[in-house]
Design a protein around this motif. Structure first.
Motif, short mmCIF file in Angstrom:
data_model
loop_
_atom_site.label_atom_id
_atom_site.label_comp_id
_atom_site.label_asym_id
_atom_site.label_seq_id
_atom_site.Cartn_x
_atom_site.Cartn_y
_atom_site.Cartn_z
N GLY A 203 78.18 -31.21 -73.00
CA GLY A 203 79.13 -30.31 -73.86
C GLY A 203 79.13 -30.56 -75.36
O GLY A 203 78.41 -31.40 -75.73
N GLU A 204 79.96 -29.78 -75.83
CA GLU A 204 80.13 -30.06 -77.37
C GLU A 204 80.64 -31.26 -77.85
O GLU A 204 80.06 -31.98 -78.88
CB GLU A 204 81.13 -29.02 -77.96
CG GLU A 204 81.50 -29.04 -79.50
CD GLU A 204 82.23 -27.94 -79.61
OE1 GLU A 204 82.89 -28.05 -80.91
OE2 GLU A 204 82.77 -27.03 -79.19
N ALA A 205 81.66 -32.01 -77.01
CA ALA A 205 81.84 -33.46 -77.32
C ALA A 205 80.96 -34.36 -77.35
O ALA A 205 80.55 -35.17 -78.32
CB ALA A 205 83.04 -33.65 -76.79
N GLY A 206 80.10 -34.32 -76.42
CA GLY A 206 78.88 -35.10 -76.03
C GLY A 206 77.78 -34.99 -77.38
O GLY A 206 77.22 -36.05 -77.50
N ALA A 207 77.45 -33.68 -77.66
CA ALA A 207 76.69 -33.36 -78.64
C ALA A 207 77.19 -33.88 -79.82
O ALA A 207 76.19 -34.48 -80.66
CB ALA A 207 76.39 -31.71 -78.74
#
Length: 186
Positions: free
Chosen positions: A1-5
């Motif tokens: 997801g965005e947070a992981g990226a």
């Protein structure tokens, strides 16, 4: 997801800086430290990250566009060019010429990106053509038109090459790089 990226990007940037600093040993410590600092500044808040932040906000005039482009890819190109010159032992005079070369080269790279977004092929440039227009981004082509942007691209490439004439060493690779950036299709 965005947070992981986002976290992955943070981790990669920190790892790069860690590796860069840990590799500084042996002879010519001052030049290596100066070169490492240039790379770190180019990637930081007054360089690429700052430029990307401005890109997210959106440039609304040609001055903002020039600042954003100088901070994004321009800062990374300038950091790499100057670090190479410093590690190669260039003079202060050559460092100034390399800096001006890199400023023009970074701008040329971004102008070419803008042109390719309009006239390039999706499979070559790695993103759908016209995405800047669809996203209502201010670009050289939206501000100056494709013809105006092409004229500015040629001027920036020519200016970059002209600064190489001030350098006493072999600059053939840097000249070829400027020509390549002006002619690239991806």
């Amino acid at each position: 997801g965005e947070a992981g990226a986002i976290l992955a990007g943070d981790a990669l940037l920190n790892s790069a800086m860690e590796n860069l600093m840990l590799s500084i040993k042996g002879e010519n410590i001052n030049a290596k430290t100066k070169a490492a600092r240039l790379i770190m500044e180019a990637a930081g808040p007054m360089g690429m990250i700052g430029g990307q932040s401005l890109d997210i906000i959106g440039a609304d005039d040609s001055d903002s566009l020039n600042i954003m482009y100088a901070m994004k890819t321009g800062a990374l190109i300038k950091g790499a060019v100057l670090a190479g010159g410093i590690l190669g032992g260039c003079s202060k005079k050559d460092e100034i010429a390399l800096s001006k070369y890199a400023d023009n080269l970074g701008c040329a790279f971004q102008i070419k990106d803008d042109i390719l977004d309009v006239v390039g092929k999706t499979e070559s440039i790695g993103k759908p053509t016209g995405s800047d227009t669809r996203n209502k981004k201010s670009t050289y082509t939206s501000v100056y038109g494709v013809v105006g942007a092409k004229d500015m691209l040629l001027e920036k490439v020519d200016d970059a090459i002209s600064y190489l004439m001030e350098i006493e060493g072999n600059t053939e690779f840097l000249k070829a790089l400027a020509v390549h950036i002006g002619n690239r299709e991806e």
